[in-house]
Design a protein around this motif. Structure first.
Motif, PDB file in Angstrom:
ATOM      1  N   LEU A 187       0.825  -1.212   0.000  1.00 44.37           N
ATOM      2  CA  LEU A 187       0.000   0.000   0.000  1.00 44.37           C
ATOM      3  C   LEU A 187       0.856   1.257   0.000  1.00 44.37           C
ATOM      4  CD1 LEU A 187      -2.514  -1.287   2.678  1.00 44.37           C
ATOM      5  CD2 LEU A 187      -3.005  -0.994   0.251  1.00 44.37           C
ATOM      6  N   THR A 188       1.949   1.239   0.786  1.00 43.18           N
ATOM      7  CA  THR A 188       2.759   2.459   0.903  1.00 43.18           C
ATOM      8  C   THR A 188       3.818   2.569  -0.188  1.00 43.18           C
ATOM      9  OG1 THR A 188       4.348   1.445   2.448  1.00 43.18           O
ATOM     10  CG2 THR A 188       2.401   2.525   3.393  1.00 43.18           C
ATOM     11  N   SER A 189       3.779   1.682  -1.177  1.00 45.18           N
ATOM     12  CA  SER A 189       4.666   1.844  -2.334  1.00 45.18           C
ATOM     13  C   SER A 189       3.979   2.682  -3.416  1.00 45.18           C
ATOM     14  CB  SER A 189       5.058   0.475  -2.916  1.00 45.18           C
ATOM     15  OG  SER A 189       3.943  -0.147  -3.532  1.00 45.18           O
ATOM     16  N   LYS A 190       2.679   2.866  -3.271  1.00 42.48           N
ATOM     17  CA  LYS A 190       1.906   3.565  -4.303  1.00 42.48           C
ATOM     18  C   LYS A 190       2.087   5.077  -4.203  1.00 42.48           C
ATOM     19  CE  LYS A 190      -1.595  -0.042  -4.219  1.00 42.48           C
ATOM     20  NZ  LYS A 190      -1.129  -0.659  -5.483  1.00 42.48           N
ATOM     21  N   PRO A 191       2.064   5.771  -5.343  1.00 43.33           N
ATOM     22  CA  PRO A 191       2.083   7.233  -5.302  1.00 43.33           C
ATOM     23  C   PRO A 191       0.911   7.744  -4.468  1.00 43.33           C
ATOM     24  CG  PRO A 191       2.452   6.461  -7.532  1.00 43.33           C
ATOM     25  CD  PRO A 191       2.063   5.259  -6.721  1.00 43.33           C
ATOM     26  N   LEU A 192       1.155   8.800  -3.728  1.00 45.77           N
ATOM     27  CA  LEU A 192       0.171   9.315  -2.774  1.00 45.77           C
ATOM     28  C   LEU A 192      -0.184  10.761  -3.125  1.00 45.77           C
ATOM     29  CD1 LEU A 192      -1.315   8.923  -0.007  1.00 45.77           C
ATOM     30  CD2 LEU A 192       0.777   9.757   1.085  1.00 45.77           C
ATOM     31  N   LEU A 193      -1.467  11.047  -3.164  1.00 53.78           N
ATOM     32  CA  LEU A 193      -1.952  12.403  -3.413  1.00 53.78           C
ATOM     33  C   LEU A 193      -2.790  12.841  -2.220  1.00 53.78           C
ATOM     34  CD1 LEU A 193      -2.624  14.889  -5.208  1.00 53.78           C
ATOM     35  CD2 LEU A 193      -4.497  13.534  -6.196  1.00 53.78           C
ATOM     36  N   PHE A 194      -2.417  13.965  -1.614  1.00 44.81           N
ATOM     37  CA  PHE A 194      -3.190  14.493  -0.497  1.00 44.81           C
ATOM     38  C   PHE A 194      -4.284  15.421  -1.018  1.00 44.81           C
ATOM     39  CE2 PHE A 194       0.963  13.693   1.599  1.00 44.81           C
ATOM     40  CZ  PHE A 194       0.526  12.816   2.588  1.00 44.81           C
ATOM     41  N   VAL A 195      -5.500  15.230  -0.534  1.00 51.12           N
ATOM     42  CA  VAL A 195      -6.618  16.115  -0.863  1.00 51.12           C
ATOM     43  C   VAL A 195      -7.089  16.766   0.428  1.00 51.12           C
ATOM     44  CG1 VAL A 195      -8.987  16.240  -1.667  1.00 51.12           C
ATOM     45  CG2 VAL A 195      -7.339  14.845  -2.909  1.00 51.12           C
ATOM     46  N   ALA A 238       7.447  18.046   1.143  1.00 48.05           N
ATOM     47  CA  ALA A 238       8.531  17.345   1.830  1.00 48.05           C
ATOM     48  C   ALA A 238       8.591  15.880   1.417  1.00 48.05           C
ATOM     49  CB  ALA A 238       8.354  17.462   3.344  1.00 48.05           C
ATOM     50  N   GLN A 239       7.436  15.310   1.061  1.00 44.78           N
ATOM     51  CA  GLN A 239       7.377  13.906   0.654  1.00 44.78           C
ATOM     52  C   GLN A 239       7.505  13.731  -0.862  1.00 44.78           C
ATOM     53  OE1 GLN A 239       4.142  11.624   2.396  1.00 44.78           O
ATOM     54  NE2 GLN A 239       4.278  12.732   4.332  1.00 44.78           N
ATOM     55  N   GLY A 240       7.699  14.851  -1.566  1.00 42.34           N
ATOM     56  CA  GLY A 240       7.876  14.770  -3.015  1.00 42.34           C
ATOM     57  C   GLY A 240       6.612  14.425  -3.766  1.00 42.34           C
ATOM     58  N   THR A 241       5.468  14.841  -3.220  1.00 38.20           N
ATOM     59  CA  THR A 241       4.211  14.547  -3.897  1.00 38.20           C
ATOM     60  C   THR A 241       3.366  15.817  -4.014  1.00 38.20           C
ATOM     61  OG1 THR A 241       2.301  13.050  -3.986  1.00 38.20           O
ATOM     62  CG2 THR A 241       2.985  13.806  -1.793  1.00 38.20           C
ATOM     63  N   GLU A 242       2.079  15.658  -4.305  1.00 39.95           N
ATOM     64  CA  GLU A 242       1.194  16.791  -4.576  1.00 39.95           C
ATOM     65  C   GLU A 242       0.080  16.874  -3.526  1.00 39.95           C
ATOM     66  OE1 GLU A 242       1.349  18.903  -7.572  1.00 39.95           O
ATOM     67  OE2 GLU A 242       3.347  18.010  -7.562  1.00 39.95           O
ATOM     68  N   ALA A 243      -0.438  18.085  -3.349  1.00 34.98           N
ATOM     69  CA  ALA A 243      -1.612  18.308  -2.493  1.00 34.98           C
ATOM     70  C   ALA A 243      -2.597  19.177  -3.260  1.00 34.98           C
ATOM     71  CB  ALA A 243      -1.214  18.981  -1.189  1.00 34.98           C
ATOM     72  N   VAL A 244      -3.865  18.850  -3.149  1.00 37.13           N
ATOM     73  CA  VAL A 244      -4.925  19.590  -3.841  1.00 37.13           C
ATOM     74  C   VAL A 244      -5.938  20.054  -2.797  1.00 37.13           C
ATOM     75  CG1 VAL A 244      -6.842  19.401  -5.460  1.00 37.13           C
ATOM     76  CG2 VAL A 244      -4.662  18.313  -6.003  1.00 37.13           C
ATOM     77  N   ILE A 302      -7.332  15.115 -11.025  1.00 37.80           N
ATOM     78  CA  ILE A 302      -6.870  14.334 -12.180  1.00 37.80           C
ATOM     79  C   ILE A 302      -5.505  14.823 -12.651  1.00 37.80           C
ATOM     80  CG2 ILE A 302      -7.305  13.867 -14.630  1.00 37.80           C
ATOM     81  CD1 ILE A 302     -10.303  13.777 -13.901  1.00 37.80           C
ATOM     82  N   ARG A 303      -5.337  16.140 -12.736  1.00 42.55           N
ATOM     83  CA  ARG A 303      -4.059  16.691 -13.196  1.00 42.55           C
ATOM     84  C   ARG A 303      -2.926  16.292 -12.242  1.00 42.55           C
ATOM     85  NH1 ARG A 303      -6.001  21.332 -14.262  1.00 42.55           N
ATOM     86  NH2 ARG A 303      -5.369  22.409 -12.363  1.00 42.55           N
ATOM     87  N   ALA A 304      -3.190  16.387 -10.949  1.00 39.06           N
ATOM     88  CA  ALA A 304      -2.171  16.001  -9.969  1.00 39.06           C
ATOM     89  C   ALA A 304      -1.912  14.499 -10.025  1.00 39.06           C
ATOM     90  CB  ALA A 304      -2.623  16.406  -8.558  1.00 39.06           C
ATOM     91  N   GLY A 305      -2.983  13.714 -10.246  1.00 40.26           N
ATOM     92  CA  GLY A 305      -2.828  12.261 -10.350  1.00 40.26           C
ATOM     93  C   GLY A 305      -1.968  11.869 -11.531  1.00 40.26           C
ATOM     94  N   TYR A 306      -2.209  12.498 -12.677  1.00 38.39           N
ATOM     95  CA  TYR A 306      -1.387  12.234 -13.862  1.00 38.39           C
ATOM     96  C   TYR A 306       0.074  12.590 -13.595  1.00 38.39           C
ATOM     97  CZ  TYR A 306      -4.803  10.904 -17.420  1.00 38.39           C
ATOM     98  OH  TYR A 306      -5.728  10.204 -18.173  1.00 38.39           O
ATOM     99  N   LYS A 307       0.293  13.676 -12.850  1.00 39.91           N
ATOM    100  CA  LYS A 307       1.654  14.131 -12.575  1.00 39.91           C
ATOM    101  C   LYS A 307       2.404  13.135 -11.693  1.00 39.91           C
ATOM    102  CE  LYS A 307       4.266  18.126 -10.867  1.00 39.91           C
ATOM    103  NZ  LYS A 307       4.164  19.502 -10.319  1.00 39.91           N
ATOM    104  N   ILE A 308       1.785  12.703 -10.596  1.00 40.13           N
ATOM    105  CA  ILE A 308       2.498  11.800  -9.677  1.00 40.13           C
ATOM    106  C   ILE A 308       2.699  10.419 -10.280  1.00 40.13           C
ATOM    107  CG2 ILE A 308       1.699  13.033  -7.618  1.00 40.13           C
ATOM    108  CD1 ILE A 308      -0.249  10.707  -7.094  1.00 40.13           C
ATOM    109  N   LEU A 309       1.843  10.057 -11.248  1.00 39.45           N
ATOM    110  CA  LEU A 309       1.973   8.751 -11.899  1.00 39.45           C
ATOM    111  C   LEU A 309       2.786   8.815 -13.189  1.00 39.45           C
ATOM    112  CD1 LEU A 309      -1.633   7.398 -11.335  1.00 39.45           C
ATOM    113  CD2 LEU A 309       0.455   6.304 -10.526  1.00 39.45           C
TER     114      LEU A 309
END
Length: 366
Positions: free
Chosen positions: A198-206, A230-236, A273-280
């Motif tokens: 589960l924690t290997s998957k890209p993570l998006l905070f909403v 800090a975690q190298g991901t996106e927040a929306v 969706i835009r953030a999801g495409y980016k992290i993936l």
């Protein structure tokens, strides 16, 4: 299919409200008490992309087929879920096969909506959920280690896989997610996927806020955005209540007027969706013709044969060439014929790297 993602979070943070709004259905029961979602809900939405409408108009297409995004709404997880607390642990298996995880965090005060931890603190909530996912992963990897250890003895290929597995186990034991272990080669990329952690998957905070904070965010959303960075991901930042209202509006003009009244440029779904495409690391290319214009999702860096395979495996196996027009040229020159006459249709081979927005006709032989 574009990609699919599991929606997780504590109870009463707005997961089911968001799911209902994003899929424009009432499939998930949204109610003011924990565990109101007792079965995982799955919904698909069309990925909004204005480019396909322009392409279809120029091509005179009878039908438009956008790519699809799938959401899986999971019951609210609580502290101790990995050990059977609450109902969430029953559904962790439902997100093991998703491409990414959307973690919904409550960033609003409301005395009428119970918070299971009795206070609003999105960073604490994020830590609770991540800890439960890591504990579930640790239990899973320990079982895989037991199965692999015996098989790996005397087998170099399996030993390498076992060693990588042990790196992940060590990270989880030290309180770090599996995604902090970066695959060093293609083999490790493949192995990471097969472990289904589960924690290997890209993570998006909403960050879910009240209506008044939808355009500007608030102090809590700033903390969530800093955590994501800090975690190298996106927040929306979204307001699930606003998304619910948008979902009820059928006319584009109505939706625009409603968004304008709130100083919002677009629905939250577009941002997610835009953030999801980016992290993936995903992008879109198009096919166009009289019958239909269709959007296809491929990874950034995909070569032409791989992109052809998104349509059908036969296209990839029998790939001959790709006839490519950039989206900009397709629109500016009003279609395939004029683009070809202007020398803007390129004949590309197997080594061509597909670009976002390409309009492609594949030639193949099987």
């Amino acid at each position: 299919m574009g990609f699919n993602c599991g929606i997780v979070g504590l109870p009463n943070v707005g997961k089911s409200t968001l799911f209902n709004a994003l899929t424009a259905t009432a499939a998930a029961q949204a109610a003011n008490f924990p565990f109101c979602t007792i079965e995982p809900n799955v919904g698909r939405v069309a990925v909004p992309d204005e480019r396909i409408d322009q392409i279809a108009t120029i091509a005179g297409s009878a039908k438009i087929v956008p790519t699809q995004l799938e959401f899986v709404d999971i019951a609210g997880l609580v502290k101790g879920a990995s050990k059977g607390e609450g109902l969430g642990n029953q559904f962790l298996a439902n997100i093991r096969e998703t491409d990414a995880i959307i973690h919904v965090l409550r960033c609003f005060e409301d005395a009428d909506i119970v918070h299971v931890e009795n206070s609003v603190d999105p960073l604490r909530d994020a830590d609770i959920i991540e800890t439960e996912l890591m504990l579930a992963d640790l239990e899973s990897i320990e079982k895989q280690v037991q199965n692999m250890e015996r098989k790996a003895k005397g087998d170099k290929a399996l030993q390498a896989q076992f060693d990588f597995m042990m790196k992940i186990k060590a990270a989880l034991e030290s309180g770090k997610s599996a995604r902090t272990v970066k695959p060093a080669n293609e083999d490790e990329v493949v192995w990471m996927k097969t472990f289904m952690l589960l924690t290997s998957k890209p993570l998006l905070f909403v960050a879910n806020v009240k209506e008044g904070d939808a355009a500007t965010g608030n102090e809590w959303t700033k903390k969530v955005e800093a955590m994501a960075k800090a975690q190298g991901t996106e927040a929306v930042v979204i307001c699930a209540a606003i998304e619910s209202e948008i979902a009820q509006l059928t006319e584009a003009a109505e939706r625009k007027e409603f968004l304008d009244s709130l100083d919002l440029k677009e629905p939250g779904l577009n941002k997610i969706i835009r953030a999801g495409y980016k992290i993936l690391g995903l992008q879109t290319y198009f096919t166009a013709g009289p019958k239909e214009s269709r959007a296809w999702t491929v990874r950034v860096g995909a070569k032409a044969p791989e992109a052809a395979g998104a349509i059908h495996t036969d296209f990839q196996k029998g790939f001959i060439r790709a006839e490519v027009i950039s989206f900009t040229d397709f629109v500016a020159l009003k279609g395939e014929v004029a683009a070809k006459e202007a020398g803007k249709m390129r004949q590309e081979g197997k080594d061509y790297t597909v670009a976002d927005g390409d309009v492609i006709l594949f030639r193949f032989n099987v």
